[in-house]
Design a protein around this motif. Structure first.
Motif, PDB file in Angstrom:
ATOM      1  N   VAL A  56       0.859  -1.182   0.000  1.00 40.97           N
ATOM      2  CA  VAL A  56       0.000   0.000   0.000  1.00 40.97           C
ATOM      3  C   VAL A  56       0.898   1.236   0.000  1.00 40.97           C
ATOM      4  O   VAL A  56       1.932   1.257   0.659  1.00 40.97           O
ATOM      5  CB  VAL A  56      -0.902   0.034   1.249  1.00 40.97           C
ATOM      6  N   ASP A  57       0.489   2.263  -0.745  1.00 44.64           N
ATOM      7  CA  ASP A  57       1.242   3.522  -0.730  1.00 44.64           C
ATOM      8  C   ASP A  57       0.288   4.647  -1.087  1.00 44.64           C
ATOM      9  O   ASP A  57      -0.828   4.408  -1.559  1.00 44.64           O
ATOM     10  CB  ASP A  57       2.411   3.475  -1.721  1.00 44.64           C
ATOM     11  N   GLY A  58       0.754   5.882  -0.843  1.00 40.66           N
ATOM     12  CA  GLY A  58      -0.054   7.030  -1.228  1.00 40.66           C
ATOM     13  C   GLY A  58      -0.121   8.099  -0.161  1.00 40.66           C
ATOM     14  O   GLY A  58       0.903   8.456   0.430  1.00 40.66           O
ATOM     15  N   VAL A  86       4.230   6.301   2.164  1.00 36.27           N
ATOM     16  CA  VAL A  86       3.640   7.650   2.204  1.00 36.27           C
ATOM     17  C   VAL A  86       4.266   8.543   1.126  1.00 36.27           C
ATOM     18  O   VAL A  86       4.864   9.575   1.421  1.00 36.27           O
ATOM     19  CB  VAL A  86       3.800   8.301   3.596  1.00 36.27           C
ATOM     20  N   SER A  87       4.125   8.160  -0.124  1.00 36.91           N
ATOM     21  CA  SER A  87       4.699   8.950  -1.214  1.00 36.91           C
ATOM     22  C   SER A  87       3.763  10.058  -1.686  1.00 36.91           C
ATOM     23  O   SER A  87       4.066  10.762  -2.646  1.00 36.91           O
ATOM     24  CB  SER A  87       5.045   8.035  -2.393  1.00 36.91           C
ATOM     25  N   GLY A  88       2.620  10.246  -1.014  1.00 36.23           N
ATOM     26  CA  GLY A  88       1.643  11.240  -1.440  1.00 36.23           C
ATOM     27  C   GLY A  88       0.598  10.619  -2.340  1.00 36.23           C
ATOM     28  O   GLY A  88       0.824   9.577  -2.960  1.00 36.23           O
ATOM     29  N   THR A  89      -0.558  11.254  -2.421  1.00 33.07           N
ATOM     30  CA  THR A  89      -1.647  10.699  -3.242  1.00 33.07           C
ATOM     31  C   THR A  89      -1.211  10.505  -4.690  1.00 33.07           C
ATOM     32  O   THR A  89      -1.437   9.445  -5.279  1.00 33.07           O
ATOM     33  CB  THR A  89      -2.881  11.614  -3.185  1.00 33.07           C
ATOM     34  N   GLY A  90      -0.581  11.531  -5.274  1.00 36.99           N
ATOM     35  CA  GLY A  90      -0.130  11.426  -6.664  1.00 36.99           C
ATOM     36  C   GLY A  90       0.906  10.335  -6.837  1.00 36.99           C
ATOM     37  O   GLY A  90       0.866   9.561  -7.800  1.00 36.99           O
ATOM     38  N   GLY A  91       1.861  10.259  -5.903  1.00 36.04           N
ATOM     39  CA  GLY A  91       2.886   9.215  -5.965  1.00 36.04           C
ATOM     40  C   GLY A  91       2.290   7.833  -5.829  1.00 36.04           C
ATOM     41  O   GLY A  91       2.727   6.883  -6.487  1.00 36.04           O
ATOM     42  N   GLY A  92       1.272   7.723  -4.989  1.00 33.26           N
ATOM     43  CA  GLY A  92       0.601   6.438  -4.832  1.00 33.26           C
ATOM     44  C   GLY A  92      -0.102   6.003  -6.106  1.00 33.26           C
ATOM     45  O   GLY A  92      -0.027   4.836  -6.510  1.00 33.26           O
ATOM     46  N   PHE A  93      -0.780   6.942  -6.768  1.00 36.43           N
ATOM     47  CA  PHE A  93      -1.480   6.600  -8.009  1.00 36.43           C
ATOM     48  C   PHE A  93      -0.491   6.212  -9.116  1.00 36.43           C
ATOM     49  O   PHE A  93      -0.798   5.363  -9.959  1.00 36.43           O
ATOM     50  CB  PHE A  93      -2.363   7.759  -8.462  1.00 36.43           C
ATOM     51  N   ALA A 186       3.642  18.872  -4.122  1.00 33.26           N
ATOM     52  CA  ALA A 186       2.697  18.808  -5.244  1.00 33.26           C
ATOM     53  C   ALA A 186       2.151  17.415  -5.498  1.00 33.26           C
ATOM     54  O   ALA A 186       1.111  17.260  -6.140  1.00 33.26           O
ATOM     55  CB  ALA A 186       3.372  19.336  -6.513  1.00 33.26           C
ATOM     56  N   ASP A 187       2.824  16.365  -4.999  1.00 37.69           N
ATOM     57  CA  ASP A 187       2.310  15.006  -5.157  1.00 37.69           C
ATOM     58  C   ASP A 187       1.258  14.663  -4.110  1.00 37.69           C
ATOM     59  O   ASP A 187       0.671  13.584  -4.143  1.00 37.69           O
ATOM     60  CB  ASP A 187       3.454  13.981  -5.054  1.00 37.69           C
ATOM     61  N   SER A 188       1.031  15.580  -3.186  1.00 38.26           N
ATOM     62  CA  SER A 188       0.092  15.326  -2.098  1.00 38.26           C
ATOM     63  C   SER A 188      -1.339  15.643  -2.504  1.00 38.26           C
ATOM     64  O   SER A 188      -1.617  16.675  -3.127  1.00 38.26           O
ATOM     65  CB  SER A 188       0.474  16.183  -0.878  1.00 38.26           C
ATOM     66  N   GLY A 189      -2.273  14.780  -2.111  1.00 36.90           N
ATOM     67  CA  GLY A 189      -3.686  15.056  -2.340  1.00 36.90           C
ATOM     68  C   GLY A 189      -4.157  16.223  -1.501  1.00 36.90           C
ATOM     69  O   GLY A 189      -5.102  16.933  -1.867  1.00 36.90           O
ATOM     70  N   THR A 190      -3.492  16.455  -0.363  1.00 38.52           N
ATOM     71  CA  THR A 190      -3.832  17.597   0.489  1.00 38.52           C
ATOM     72  C   THR A 190      -3.493  18.894  -0.220  1.00 38.52           C
ATOM     73  O   THR A 190      -4.254  19.871  -0.167  1.00 38.52           O
ATOM     74  CB  THR A 190      -3.074  17.498   1.821  1.00 38.52           C
ATOM     75  N   TYR A 191      -2.348  18.932  -0.904  1.00 35.08           N
ATOM     76  CA  TYR A 191      -1.965  20.085  -1.729  1.00 35.08           C
ATOM     77  C   TYR A 191      -3.045  20.327  -2.792  1.00 35.08           C
ATOM     78  O   TYR A 191      -3.516  21.452  -2.985  1.00 35.08           O
ATOM     79  CB  TYR A 191      -0.617  19.812  -2.387  1.00 35.08           C
ATOM     80  N   ASP A 192      -3.418  19.266  -3.493  1.00 36.51           N
ATOM     81  CA  ASP A 192      -4.415  19.387  -4.560  1.00 36.51           C
ATOM     82  C   ASP A 192      -5.749  19.895  -4.023  1.00 36.51           C
ATOM     83  O   ASP A 192      -6.405  20.742  -4.640  1.00 36.51           O
ATOM     84  CB  ASP A 192      -4.625  18.035  -5.241  1.00 36.51           C
ATOM     85  N   TYR A 193      -6.155  19.363  -2.863  1.00 44.20           N
ATOM     86  CA  TYR A 193      -7.452  19.762  -2.312  1.00 44.20           C
ATOM     87  C   TYR A 193      -7.432  21.227  -1.876  1.00 44.20           C
ATOM     88  O   TYR A 193      -8.376  21.978  -2.133  1.00 44.20           O
ATOM     89  CB  TYR A 193      -7.834  18.867  -1.137  1.00 44.20           C
ATOM     90  N   PHE A 194      -6.357  21.654  -1.219  1.00 40.67           N
ATOM     91  CA  PHE A 194      -6.238  23.043  -0.788  1.00 40.67           C
ATOM     92  C   PHE A 194      -6.221  23.966  -2.006  1.00 40.67           C
ATOM     93  O   PHE A 194      -6.871  25.022  -2.010  1.00 40.67           O
ATOM     94  CB  PHE A 194      -4.952  23.207   0.022  1.00 40.67           C
ATOM     95  N   ASN A 195      -5.495  23.575  -3.032  1.00 44.40           N
ATOM     96  CA  ASN A 195      -5.415  24.365  -4.263  1.00 44.40           C
ATOM     97  C   ASN A 195      -6.789  24.519  -4.902  1.00 44.40           C
ATOM     98  O   ASN A 195      -7.150  25.604  -5.385  1.00 44.40           O
ATOM     99  CB  ASN A 195      -4.438  23.702  -5.238  1.00 44.40           C
ATOM    100  N   GLU A 196      -7.582  23.445  -4.868  1.00 45.52           N
ATOM    101  CA  GLU A 196      -8.901  23.482  -5.504  1.00 45.52           C
ATOM    102  C   GLU A 196      -9.925  24.208  -4.642  1.00 45.52           C
ATOM    103  O   GLU A 196     -10.659  25.076  -5.122  1.00 45.52           O
ATOM    104  CB  GLU A 196      -9.380  22.054  -5.784  1.00 45.52           C
ATOM    105  N   ALA A 197      -9.986  23.848  -3.345  1.00 47.94           N
ATOM    106  CA  ALA A 197     -11.034  24.381  -2.478  1.00 47.94           C
ATOM    107  C   ALA A 197     -10.797  25.829  -2.063  1.00 47.94           C
ATOM    108  O   ALA A 197     -11.743  26.595  -1.872  1.00 47.94           O
ATOM    109  CB  ALA A 197     -11.172  23.501  -1.229  1.00 47.94           C
ATOM    110  N   ILE A 198      -9.517  26.227  -1.945  1.00 51.39           N
ATOM    111  CA  ILE A 198      -9.193  27.572  -1.448  1.00 51.39           C
ATOM    112  C   ILE A 198      -8.676  28.492  -2.545  1.00 51.39           C
ATOM    113  O   ILE A 198      -9.050  29.663  -2.626  1.00 51.39           O
ATOM    114  CB  ILE A 198      -8.143  27.490  -0.316  1.00 51.39           C
TER     115      ILE A 198
END
Length: 325
Positions: A56-58, A86-93, A186-198
């Motif tokens: 498992v990773d991501g 824990v390579s980040g959401t993007g790294g996991g995908f 930038a590989d983090s889903g948290t980064y992506d979510y903050f970028n989109e939502a805020i």
């Protein structure tokens, strides 16, 4: 003595024949049910000891949830290894769509281009929601001037192209000190979510900011800087409340602090979000993977609060379990 032993052998044989008849007929000879143990299972349904490895990773945000599930599963199936990266959401995908891992942890839904790569590689998958999280904006305990931030002010601080550099540029009366920013990479889903939502997908600025895929690194940086600010999943704030101060966010309806209640009812907007795991359908053909994923979905609700997340309603877990069938 020999006579007594012979008598015992005859008695034992008679009992054995009678027991065999009851087992084969399913009754006691007069049509009534036998008293077989209710927990007895046919051989094909008996619990099996499994072995193997499930990679498992991501997302670092989902990591505590998956790690908790893996630890509890180990008590049931000690010969199954579940290493969690824990390579980040993007790294996991990236690994998931390359067929390198069985499960991807994700703090955002899979992107269209990521799904297309999985399809090209022949990897069909199932998306499963596992819990809610409240992305938390945090500052140092030493920060004595921030009481809340609006979405507009977060844009002034983090959005690419912003000319704001000091706290006094954000709000009148705040100190004329440089803002020190921290952000997941930038590989983090948290980064992506903050970028989109805020930030309306305009991106995070690159000057005077430190990026890291490791949330613990962000904790150290923010807690060590009186004028620092950053963001990550609620679990990491809760784990470090002695070092950090969470900032209530005003999304247009007043400032709201992230808590279990505000995250669950959605009033902590726009930073409440669902968390996911993505499972390879082919990998699910392996009994150890199928067993682990079913265990995860059936038990993660009771574990979520223990590791700083908010469980889904029971009916949503039932919907996720139904997908696995």
């Amino acid at each position: 003595m020999m006579t007594a032993m012979a008598a015992m052998l005859v008695f034992t044989a008679a009992c054995g024949n009678n027991g065999g008849n009851e087992a084969s007929t399913g009754n006691n000879g007069n049509g009534s049910a036998t008293n077989a143990p209710a927990t007895e299972k046919p051989a094909e349904q008996a619990d099996k000891k499994l072995s193997g490895e499930i990679k498992v990773d991501g997302s670092s945000t989902v990591f505590p949830l998956t790690e908790a599930a893996a630890e509890e599963f180990r008590a049931v199936q000690p010969d199954v290894r579940v290493p969690v990266g824990v390579s980040g959401t993007g790294g996991g995908f990236k690994q998931f769509c390359a067929g390198e891992i069985a499960i991807a942890d994700a703090s955002r839904p899979i992107k269209d281009e990521e799904a297309a790569k999985c399809k090209e590689a022949g990897i069909a998958f199932t998306e499963l929601s596992v819990a809610f999280d409240g992305l938390s904006v945090v500052v140092s305990k030493e920060n004595d001037f921030i009481d809340h931030l609006t979405v507009e002010e977060l844009n002034k601080i983090f959005k690419t192209g912003s000319t704001v550099t000091k706290w006094s540029d954000v709000r009148e009366g705040w100190p004329a000190e440089d803002i020190v920013m921290f952000s997941p990479g930038a590989d983090s889903g948290t980064y992506d979510y903050f970028n989109e939502a805020i930030l309306d997908k305009e991106g995070i600025r690159n000057e005077n900011i430190s990026f890291s895929e490791d949330d613990n690194t962000l904790v150290v940086g923010i807690s060590g800087s009186k004028y620092g600010i950053g963001y990550f999943g609620y679990a990491y704030y809760e784990e470090n409340q002695d070092k950090l101060k969470v900032v209530p966010i005003d999304g247009g309806n007043g400032a709201v602090e992230p808590t279990y209640e505000t995250i669950k009812d959605g009033s902590y907007a726009p930073l409440s979000r669902p968390l996911f795991i993505y499972v390879s359908n082919k990998e699910m053909e392996r009994p150890e993977v199928s067993e682990f994923v079913n265990f995860y979905i059936n038990n993660i609700g009771s574990m979520a609060g223990e590791v700083g997340y908010v469980a889904l309603p029971d009916e949503q877990y039932a919907e996720q379990a139904a997908k696995l069938k």
